[in-house]
Design an enzyme around this catalytic site. Structure first.
Site, PDB file in Angstrom:
ATOM      1  N   ILE A   4      82.375  76.471  82.127  1.00  0.00           N
ATOM      2  CA  ILE A   4      81.906  75.537  83.453  1.00  0.00           C
ATOM      3  C   ILE A   4      82.288  76.636  85.026  1.00  0.00           C
ATOM      4  O   ILE A   4      81.320  76.374  85.941  1.00  0.00           O
ATOM      5  CB  ILE A   4      82.668  74.255  83.519  1.00  0.00           C
ATOM      6  CG1 ILE A   4      82.231  73.578  82.552  1.00  0.00           C
ATOM      7  CG2 ILE A   4      82.283  73.377  84.575  1.00  0.00           C
ATOM      8  CD1 ILE A   4      80.852  73.127  81.601  1.00  0.00           C
ATOM      9  N   ASN A  24      79.536  60.776  76.094  1.00  0.00           N
ATOM     10  CA  ASN A  24      79.521  62.332  75.021  1.00  0.00           C
ATOM     11  C   ASN A  24      80.124  60.574  73.362  1.00  0.00           C
ATOM     12  O   ASN A  24      79.367  61.559  72.348  1.00  0.00           O
ATOM     13  CB  ASN A  24      80.559  63.010  74.884  1.00  0.00           C
ATOM     14  CG  ASN A  24      79.983  64.344  76.150  1.00  0.00           C
ATOM     15  OD1 ASN A  24      79.079  64.330  76.034  1.00  0.00           O
ATOM     16  ND2 ASN A  24      81.162  64.286  77.170  1.00  0.00           N
ATOM     17  N   LYS A  61      75.936  74.748  67.669  1.00  0.00           N
ATOM     18  CA  LYS A  61      74.767  74.439  68.016  1.00  0.00           C
ATOM     19  C   LYS A  61      73.318  75.911  68.610  1.00  0.00           C
ATOM     20  O   LYS A  61      74.156  76.838  68.472  1.00  0.00           O
ATOM     21  CB  LYS A  61      74.480  73.748  68.791  1.00  0.00           C
ATOM     22  CG  LYS A  61      74.420  73.811  70.463  1.00  0.00           C
ATOM     23  CD  LYS A  61      74.346  72.750  71.567  1.00  0.00           C
ATOM     24  CE  LYS A  61      74.101  73.704  72.669  1.00  0.00           C
ATOM     25  NZ  LYS A  61      74.043  72.282  73.793  1.00  0.00           N
ATOM     26  N   CYS A 106      82.865  68.939  72.785  1.00  0.00           N
ATOM     27  CA  CYS A 106      82.938  67.871  74.540  1.00  0.00           C
ATOM     28  C   CYS A 106      82.587  66.619  72.967  1.00  0.00           C
ATOM     29  O   CYS A 106      82.995  65.419  72.956  1.00  0.00           O
ATOM     30  CB  CYS A 106      81.730  67.781  74.834  1.00  0.00           C
ATOM     31  SG  CYS A 106      81.595  69.869  75.929  1.00  0.00           S
ATOM     32  N   LYS A 155      82.158  59.855  82.447  1.00  0.00           N
ATOM     33  CA  LYS A 155      82.378  60.949  81.289  1.00  0.00           C
ATOM     34  C   LYS A 155      82.636  61.061  79.891  1.00  0.00           C
ATOM     35  O   LYS A 155      81.804  61.611  78.689  1.00  0.00           O
ATOM     36  CB  LYS A 155      83.378  61.861  81.905  1.00  0.00           C
ATOM     37  CG  LYS A 155      83.462  63.450  81.313  1.00  0.00           C
ATOM     38  CD  LYS A 155      82.492  64.260  82.020  1.00  0.00           C
ATOM     39  CE  LYS A 155      82.244  65.456  80.406  1.00  0.00           C
ATOM     40  NZ  LYS A 155      81.927  66.331  80.135  1.00  0.00           N
TER      41      LYS A 155
HETATM   42  N1  SAJ Z   1      74.301  66.974  67.528  1.00  0.00           N
HETATM   43  C1  SAJ Z   1      73.396  66.873  66.107  1.00  0.00           C
HETATM   44  N2  SAJ Z   1      72.267  65.869  66.609  1.00  0.00           N
HETATM   45  C2  SAJ Z   1      71.561  65.549  67.759  1.00  0.00           C
HETATM   46  C3  SAJ Z   1      71.822  66.024  68.617  1.00  0.00           C
HETATM   47  C4  SAJ Z   1      73.113  67.211  68.876  1.00  0.00           C
HETATM   48  O1  SAJ Z   1      74.170  66.751  65.248  1.00  0.00           O
HETATM   49  O2  SAJ Z   1      70.357  64.553  67.733  1.00  0.00           O
HETATM   50  C5  SAJ Z   1      74.782  67.847  67.071  1.00  0.00           C
HETATM   51  C6  SAJ Z   1      74.754  69.568  67.640  1.00  0.00           C
HETATM   52  O3  SAJ Z   1      74.600  70.456  66.466  1.00  0.00           O
HETATM   53  C7  SAJ Z   1      76.122  69.610  67.805  1.00  0.00           C
HETATM   54  C8  SAJ Z   1      76.891  68.582  69.107  1.00  0.00           C
HETATM   55  O4  SAJ Z   1      75.684  67.558  68.009  1.00  0.00           O
HETATM   56  O5  SAJ Z   1      77.074  70.708  66.583  1.00  0.00           O
HETATM   57  C9  SAJ Z   1      76.898  68.034  70.318  1.00  0.00           C
HETATM   58  O6  SAJ Z   1      76.009  69.527  70.702  1.00  0.00           O
HETATM   59  P1  SAJ Z   1      75.068  69.003  71.985  1.00  0.00           P
HETATM   60  O7  SAJ Z   1      74.043  69.884  71.945  1.00  0.00           O
HETATM   61  O8  SAJ Z   1      74.831  67.186  71.945  1.00  0.00           O
HETATM   62  O9  SAJ Z   1      76.742  68.094  72.937  1.00  0.00           O
HETATM   63  P2  SAJ Z   1      77.200  70.420  73.450  1.00  0.00           P
HETATM   64  O10 SAJ Z   1      78.886  69.078  73.321  1.00  0.00           O
HETATM   65  O11 SAJ Z   1      76.322  70.767  73.891  1.00  0.00           O
HETATM   66  O12 SAJ Z   1      77.175  68.811  75.388  1.00  0.00           O
HETATM   67  C10 SAJ Z   1      77.305  67.552  75.519  1.00  0.00           C
HETATM   68  C11 SAJ Z   1      76.297  66.910  76.952  1.00  0.00           C
HETATM   69  N3  SAJ Z   1      77.318  65.488  76.502  1.00  0.00           N
HETATM   70  C12 SAJ Z   1      75.575  64.703  76.390  1.00  0.00           C
HETATM   71  O13 SAJ Z   1      74.685  65.453  76.221  1.00  0.00           O
HETATM   72  C13 SAJ Z   1      75.942  63.115  76.890  1.00  0.00           C
HETATM   73  C14 SAJ Z   1      76.675  68.289  77.867  1.00  0.00           C
HETATM   74  O14 SAJ Z   1      76.236  67.438  78.874  1.00  0.00           O
HETATM   75  C15 SAJ Z   1      77.931  67.591  78.047  1.00  0.00           C
HETATM   76  O15 SAJ Z   1      78.214  68.259  79.624  1.00  0.00           O
HETATM   77  C16 SAJ Z   1      79.394  68.859  77.319  1.00  0.00           C
HETATM   78  O16 SAJ Z   1      78.490  67.603  76.098  1.00  0.00           O
HETATM   79  C17 SAJ Z   1      80.021  68.203  77.977  1.00  0.00           C
HETATM   80  O17 SAJ Z   1      81.158  69.327  77.764  1.00  0.00           O
HETATM   81  O18 SAJ Z   1      81.051  67.193  78.092  1.00  0.00           O
END
Ligand code: SAJ
Length: 406
Positions: free
Chosen positions: A10, A205, A315, A255, A201
């Site tokens: 970040i 999540n 991911k 997160c 925040k």
């Molecule tokens: N995942 C699923 N199904 C989905 C989407 C994601 O199983 O439909 C899984 C992914 O494969 C992964 C996990 O969820 O294992 C998280 O991935 P992600 O791409 O959804 O999120 P992060 O953890 O990379 O980032 C999140 C984001 N938060 C939100 O979308 C609310 C990002 O905006 C934040 O900045 C970040 O967390 C953080 O730092 O908090």
């Protein structure tokens, strides 16, 4: 001049964005190797568009140092690790950074905390730390919480285009900081109180975690009666007010799989839904193991070393393996003394688990079952290679028919 503390996922892109927009920035990190590398013009992690941004910022005079700078504005983007056993956040790096800022800052300086902190951290840990040293908050120093929201893989775009939140005790100073961020952030910036910023925040999540848990539960229901969960979700999402996310092998990252625990830890009697969602998502690696067992039985494969897990990152298209579903699954196998499953990830260049292959072809030559754990573009471009194996596709990316799903 802005001093950005912590040059990780970040802090670094944020420092570069400010520098690109013409603001004098010094990035500080206590890791001398990291600082040396940046001073030599070498990036410390890969991210779409980061290389060009880095070059532009260097020509705009961005500097890196292990020293905290004497100035008026600080942005703290240090890690806030999660203690696995207690499910609580460890504020030690934030506290230490706050103290180091106090050691050098000008009177009236602003400290903006971007690191994710659990709701209440500012009141519980940060204010007492500052007051204990005899500083008056609001006069000698201002504290703000401006949580980051960017997603790995699309960070630069999102830094510019995501709405932001600034939590502050003093809206006037908050508005000045809003002006500062608008140097690179084109989206709306909301100024609110610190507690709301902290909470929103974690809520964002948690919302995503619950939505994914719903999709994962639907996948399990669909499995028992042979229904197509992807078709069901796709159809349901045609409704203008329905937006179900995608099932998968589990939820990883630093997160979404972590933040909901802060709420469960602080409000155990009030978080039934949040806790259940966490449990469902944590149960997905076990569900994948059950599917692997089904496929092994069906094809009379008895040797676990004939199974290959494709993907170690949490991911697609990133090299970050924190809390990744594959690591969760391997841990579960370890508990059951089931060793020998093979692993490959084109993004993970270091050997971090047993039986990890560095070469895709070697990996493929050794296995009969491929389990797609991550939707990297690499595998999408290699469909021809995998389609002769038995494939368990937990991410629904395979384009051929004879594929097993979650
Ligand atoms: N995942 C699923 N199904 C989905 C989407 C994601 O199983 O439909 C899984 C992914 O494969 C992964 C996990 O969820 O294992 C998280 O991935 P992600 O791409 O959804 O999120 P992060 O953890 O990379 O980032 C999140 C984001 N938060 C939100 O979308 C609310 C990002 O905006 C934040 O900045 C970040 O967390 C953080 O730092 O908090």
């Amino acid at each position: 001049m802005i001093n950005i503390i912590g040059l990780g996922y970040i802090g670094l892109p944020t420092a570069l964005m400010f520098a690109k927009s013409g603001i004098k920035v010094v990035g500080t990190d206590y890791d001398a190797n990291l600082v040396n590398s940046l001073q030599d013009g070498k990036l410390t992690f890969e991210e779409e568009g980061l290389e060009e941004l880095f070059k532009e910022s260097l020509s705009n005079g961005v500097e890196f140092s292990t020293e905290y700078q004497k100035t008026h504005t600080y942005i703290l983007a240090v890690p806030t690790p999660f203690i696995k056993e207690s499910k609580k956040l460890d504020p030690k790096y934030v506290i230490s950074a706050v103290n180091s800022v106090l050691d050098v800052c000008e009177k009236g300086a602003v400290m903006i905390i971007e690191s994710t902190i659990s709701p209440g951290t500012t009141d519980k840990y940060i204010r007492p730390e500052i007051e204990k040293r005899g500083y008056v908050i609001g006069e000698d120093v201002h504290v703000m919480h401006a949580p980051e929201r960017i997603i790995p893989g699309n960070m630069i775009y999102e830094l510019e285009n995501n709405a932001r939140t600034i939590g502050t005790d003093d809206p006037e100073v908050g508005n000045k900081i809003k002006g500062l961020y608008s140097n690179f952030c084109k989206a709306e910036i909301i100024v609110t109180d610190i507690r709301s910023a902290e909470m929103s925040k974690v809520v964002e999540n948690t919302y995503r975690d619950i939505n994914i848990a719903f999709a994962n539960e639907l996948a399990k229901i669909s499995r028992t009666d042979n229904m197509d969960v992807y078709e069901i979700i796709r159809t349901a999402n045609m409704h203008p007010r329905v937006n179900i996310m995608q099932p998968g092998p589990g939820v990883g990252g630093h997160c979404i799989s972590v933040d909901p625990w802060f709420l469960v830890g602080d409000y155990p009697d009030l978080t039934n839904l949040i806790l259940t969602a966490r449990k469902i998502n944590d149960s997905m690696p076990r569900h994948v193991l059950g599917r692997i067992r089904d496929i092994m039985r069906k094809h009379d494969i008895k040797d676990i070393s004939k199974v290959g897990l494709y993907g170690l990152a949490y991911k697609e298209n990133v090299d970050d393996t924190r809390e990744s579903p594959t690591l969760q699954l391997l841990e579960r196998m370890d508990d059951h003394l089931a060793f020998g499953v093979k692993v490959f990830d084109p993004f993970v260049k270091e050997r971090i688990v047993d039986h990890q292959f560095m070469n895709f072809e070697d990996f493929m030559n050794e296995i009969e079952i491929v389990v797609v754990m991550v939707g990297h573009d690499h595998i999408k471009n290699n469909m021809d290679f995998i389609k002769d194996k038995h494939v368990l596709d937990t991410k629904n990316i395979c384009t051929f028919d004879s594929v097993y799903k979650l």
